[in-house]
Design an enzyme around this catalytic site. Structure first.
Site, PDB file in Angstrom:
ATOM      1  N   ASP A 140      27.352 -58.367 -11.403  1.00  0.00           N
ATOM      2  CA  ASP A 140      28.683 -58.906 -11.108  1.00  0.00           C
ATOM      3  C   ASP A 140      29.542 -58.047 -10.183  1.00  0.00           C
ATOM      4  O   ASP A 140      30.659 -58.437  -9.837  1.00  0.00           O
ATOM      5  CB  ASP A 140      29.443 -59.154 -12.422  1.00  0.00           C
ATOM      6  N   ASP A 284      18.299 -42.887  -5.217  1.00  0.00           N
ATOM      7  CA  ASP A 284      19.511 -43.558  -4.719  1.00  0.00           C
ATOM      8  C   ASP A 284      20.765 -42.870  -5.248  1.00  0.00           C
ATOM      9  O   ASP A 284      21.874 -43.163  -4.789  1.00  0.00           O
ATOM     10  CB  ASP A 284      19.514 -45.048  -5.113  1.00  0.00           C
TER      11      ASP A 284
HETATM   12  P1  AMP Z   1      23.053 -47.079 -10.797  1.00  0.00           P
HETATM   13  O1  AMP Z   1      21.995 -47.071 -11.857  1.00  0.00           O
HETATM   14  O2  AMP Z   1      24.446 -47.239 -11.333  1.00  0.00           O
HETATM   15  O3  AMP Z   1      22.935 -45.944  -9.851  1.00  0.00           O
HETATM   16  O4  AMP Z   1      22.823 -48.421  -9.956  1.00  0.00           O
HETATM   17  C1  AMP Z   1      21.609 -48.780  -9.373  1.00  0.00           C
HETATM   18  C2  AMP Z   1      21.814 -49.957  -8.480  1.00  0.00           C
HETATM   19  O5  AMP Z   1      22.312 -51.077  -9.203  1.00  0.00           O
HETATM   20  C3  AMP Z   1      22.789 -49.732  -7.343  1.00  0.00           C
HETATM   21  O6  AMP Z   1      22.313 -50.422  -6.234  1.00  0.00           O
HETATM   22  C4  AMP Z   1      24.074 -50.344  -7.874  1.00  0.00           C
HETATM   23  O7  AMP Z   1      24.932 -50.740  -6.842  1.00  0.00           O
HETATM   24  C5  AMP Z   1      23.537 -51.526  -8.648  1.00  0.00           C
HETATM   25  N1  AMP Z   1      24.454 -51.950  -9.715  1.00  0.00           N
HETATM   26  C6  AMP Z   1      24.695 -51.321 -10.890  1.00  0.00           C
HETATM   27  N2  AMP Z   1      25.610 -52.000 -11.614  1.00  0.00           N
HETATM   28  C7  AMP Z   1      25.962 -53.093 -10.896  1.00  0.00           C
HETATM   29  C8  AMP Z   1      26.856 -54.183 -11.105  1.00  0.00           C
HETATM   30  N3  AMP Z   1      27.577 -54.313 -12.204  1.00  0.00           N
HETATM   31  N4  AMP Z   1      26.953 -55.099 -10.117  1.00  0.00           N
HETATM   32  C9  AMP Z   1      26.227 -55.011  -9.002  1.00  0.00           C
HETATM   33  N5  AMP Z   1      25.360 -54.016  -8.756  1.00  0.00           N
HETATM   34  C10 AMP Z   1      25.220 -53.063  -9.682  1.00  0.00           C
HETATM   35 MG    MG Z   2      23.733 -45.360  -8.222  1.00  0.00          MG
END
Ligand code: AMP
Ligand code: MG
Length: 535
Positions: A140, A284
């Site tokens: 979202d 990432d």
């Molecule tokens: P993270 O584990 O938070 O580093 O996120 C990994 C990937 O998932 C990244 O590309 C984030 O932008 C995406 N992501 C995490 N949470 C959300 C969310 N609520 N909505 C959209 N993308 C998300």
């Molecule tokens: Mg991230």
């Protein structure tokens, strides 16, 4: 504090100099041959400012808004754009938990623009939780208050601790509910939503290079590498501009890679110094500038345990446990080496840089640990002392922060036992267990020898107190701040921030409670010792 009135000049080098996604509609998709997509933040219903970093705001030229929190909330939620802002989401990929995950990208982060701070440094402003982007996949684009507050609190604590990190300018509640299944167990709840405005000289990640490399898009890869060198490494940039042969260009790329290796390892040394566990060291989430970035299910070591991870999503594998972070940063650097290989075309040269990493790390780690112990790093006995220390610290549950902080009070000129000096660090109320007497006695004997042969003298206590924090954002403290904030009380959060802005100092009596070791009730409480990626 005096407020400045100058207006911001947005320079936006990333969007001006790198190729944009030609599609401007906002829907989830694979984005090819582009470094970013233009996207507008989606408005939230009633933004309210619950935290702002005044000094950072002033340095970014936002001082003039400080007297108008309602307006600041509009800007820092993305509801109002200032002239010159040029919102975009960045494309990147990444290795998650050891496997290539393809395109990820800013799924819920939207960069507002880049400007110069009062010291002339470039800084990019980024909203986290400002709505969906082309990289959101099925999610979202939003963030909940608990994870946003944790990000704000921890990044500011890290900054004050002297750990390289992205910063947090503000915390705004959106007035909207966000549904999350916190433990992925089929119990979704509507939670308060929030947006953090993060600030960093760069939001480029290892995964930014991995994505074009994986797609064989060498043209984009090269543009990105050259852009990053131009933007963030001025000395390398002038060599790159002057390079008149492939060999010289290649050497600049290799030197740049060496610098990233050094910065990344230094970042992890700091994490090991203060007891920080990132929790999701996917590529990432690795900044090209060696800054701690993407605060998710991170945690702080209470009782010293190299095997501990706060991230329940990683509980089986424990890939990102405390003691594994140095090995993981190297694994991530291998992925970065693979990504830039098409530009360098010299596996041996990249290998020879990578092969130096364990030794460089060990040397730095040794120096850092000696500074925590207050001893000279040249003493032959110091290596042995540091090698045995984890056995001492894990022989019974021992608070890492309190143990090291207490060492400054250890006086070799008296017979007072080390175990008495660090007694406040032991969990449980029985003090040093009898089974550990001999271990402590042996370690203490060596430690006394090292201290006697070190040159610190009168300065030792002061130096130790500058590397061993008295206060860290313990997991249970962050949880208390969250629960109070969700009930409308911002006091715990703001007091905690005050304490953590001076983590090496003793605090007035009314704030000393934030220095206590983890209470029993927090041992197995969600949010205190167990966190998921749900945020
Ligand atoms: P993270 O584990 O938070 O580093 O996120 C990994 C990937 O998932 C990244 O590309 C984030 O932008 C995406 N992501 C995490 N949470 C959300 C969310 N609520 N909505 C959209 N993308 C998300
Ligand atoms: Mg991230």
């Amino acid at each position: 504090m005096s407020l400045t009135t100058e207006t911001q000049q947005f320079v936006n080098r990333f969007t001006r100099e790198l190729p944009a996604d030609p599609i401007t509609e906002n829907f989830s998709r694979q984005v090819q041959h582009s470094a970013y997509s233009r996207v507008q933040p989606e408005k939230v219903s009633s933004p309210a400012l619950v935290g702002v970093n005044q000094a950072l705001a002033i340095s970014l030229g936002f001082g003039k808004f400080l007297e108008d929190p309602a307006r600041l909330a509009l800007i820092l939620s993305g509801n109002e754009l200032l002239e010159g802002m040029s919102p975009y989401a960045m494309a990147y990929g990444g290795h998650q938990f050891g496997s290539w995950a393809g395109q990820l990208g800013d799924g819920r982060a939207i960069n507002l623009g880049e400007l110069r701070d009062s010291e002339g440094r470039f800084q990019t402003l980024q909203l986290k939780g400002a709505g969906p982007t082309p990289y959101s996949r099925h999610a979202d684009g939003r963030a909940v208050l608990r994870s946003s507050l944790r990000e704000y609190l921890c990044s500011e604590a890290m900054f004050a601790l002297g750990v390289p990190t992205t910063r947090a300018l503000s915390l705004v509640t959106s007035g909207d509910k966000v549904v999350r299944d916190m433990f992925y167990d089929g119990n979704p709840q509507a939670e308060p939503g929030a947006i953090v405005c993060r600030v960093s000289p760069s939001f480029v990640r290892f995964g930014s290079f991995e994505l074009p490399a994986a797609r064989g898009d060498v043209e984009l890869l090269q543009k990105l590498v050259r852009f990053v060198i131009r933007s963030d490494w001025p000395d390398l940039a002038s060599r790159l501009a002057a390079a008149n042969s492939d060999a010289k260009t290649k050497q600049v790329y290799l030197d740049w890679f060496s610098r990233i290796c050094a910065l990344s390892q230094e970042m992890v040394i700091h994490w090991m110094r203060v007891g920080f566990v990132h929790g999701v060291m996917n590529t990432d989430n690795m900044s090209v500038l060696g800054l701690t970035i993407d605060y998710g299910p991170y945690g702080w070591v209470d009782d010293y345990d190299p095997d501990w991870t706060p991230n329940t999503t990683d509980a089986g594998q424990r890939r990102y446990r405390f003691g594994q972070q140095p090995a993981i940063v190297r694994w991530n650097l291998y992925q970065l080496a693979n990504a830039i290989y098409p530009l360098v075309q010299d596996a041996e040269a990249l290998q020879s840089i990578l092969q130096t990493l364990p030794e460089t790390y060990e040397r730095s780690y040794h120096r850092m640990m000696c500074s925590k112990l207050g001893i000279d790093d040249t003493l032959p006995l110091s290596a042995e002392l540091i090698r045995v220390l984890p056995t001492v610290l894990t022989s019974q549950p021992t608070d890492m922060t309190l143990f090291f902080r207490s060492l400054a009070n250890f006086d070799v000129n008296t017979d007072a036992a080390l175990s008495d000096c660090v007694a406040s660090a032991f969990y449980g109320d029985q003090g040093l267990l009898e089974a550990n007497y001999e271990l402590y006695r042996m370690w203490e004997e060596k430690y006394r020898l090292c201290l006697r042969n070190s040159s610190g003298g009168q300065l030792r206590i002061q130096i130790m107190n500058e590397v061993n924090p008295r206060y860290v954002p313990r997991n249970y403290l962050a949880q208390q701040a969250i629960e109070a904030m969700e009930n409308g009380d911002p006091e715990v959060f703001s007091s905690l921030l005050t304490v953590l802005s001076k983590p090496y100092d003793e605090q007035p009596e009314n704030l000393q409670r934030f220095g206590q070791k983890r209470p029993d009730w927090a041992s197995n409480k969600p949010g205190c010792s167990m966190l998921s990626c749900s945020s």
